[in-house]
Motif scaffolding. Structure first.
Motif, mmCIF file in Angstrom:
data_model
loop_
_atom_site.group_PDB
_atom_site.id
_atom_site.type_symbol
_atom_site.label_atom_id
_atom_site.label_comp_id
_atom_site.label_asym_id
_atom_site.label_seq_id
_atom_site.Cartn_x
_atom_site.Cartn_y
_atom_site.Cartn_z
ATOM 1 N N GLU A 1 6.275 4.258 0.987
ATOM 2 C CA GLU A 1 6.861 5.124 1.692
ATOM 3 C C GLU A 1 8.203 4.790 2.116
ATOM 4 N N ASP B 1 0.834 -1.310 0.120
ATOM 5 C CA ASP B 1 0.127 0.159 0.100
ATOM 6 C C ASP B 1 0.984 1.289 0.004
ATOM 7 N N TRP B 2 0.301 2.447 0.205
ATOM 8 C CA TRP B 2 0.832 3.668 0.336
ATOM 9 C C TRP B 2 2.162 3.634 1.329
#
Length: 132
Positions: free
Chosen positions: A74, A69-70
């Motif tokens: 990151e 996911d995000w």
């Protein structure tokens, strides 16, 4: 002097910049910066390869799906950004044992990797206890 070529930034400037990035992330995406959940999700993705039924039945992974996911991106961005910053500053070294460590504890790479790994485990344990 180009700021990106400086070997070391002021911790106050770096902290202020991280604070501004964090504020911008909350303002634009409604997400807080953090990475500890990513490591647990990655462990779930690896475990899912070997025993998918166990991962599917675990309450934590029902709540926090083991997916990319995000936040996973990151972490990848942090790794890539750190590499680019080290190369731009001219301070990138392929040396695995920093001089300060070598002076204090000797040149043993295994000892350094072991202590770093142990420190990472302790840090992650504390981060997970605090819910990130």
């Amino acid at each position: 002097m180009n700021i990106f070529k400086k070997p070391q930034w002021s911790p106050y400037v770096a902290g202020a910049l991280i604070g501004m990035v964090s504020w911008f992330a909350v303002l634009t995406a409604g997400k807080y910066l953090g990475v500890s959940t990513t490591f647990v999700r990655t462990a779930g993705m690896i475990e899912k390869i070997f025993v998918p039924e166990r991962v599917a039945s675990m309450p934590y992974f029902i709540k926090e799906k083991p997916i990319i996911d995000w936040q996973w991106m990151e972490v990848l961005g942090i790794l890539i950004g750190a590499f680019i910053a080290a190369r731009l500053s001219g301070e990138f070294k392929s040396r695995f044992v920093p001089p300060l460590w070598e002076k204090r504890f000797g040149p043993d790479r295994f000892k350094r990797w072991f202590v770093a790994f142990l420190g990472g485990i302790i840090l992650m344990f504390g981060a997970r206890m605090a819910d990130g």
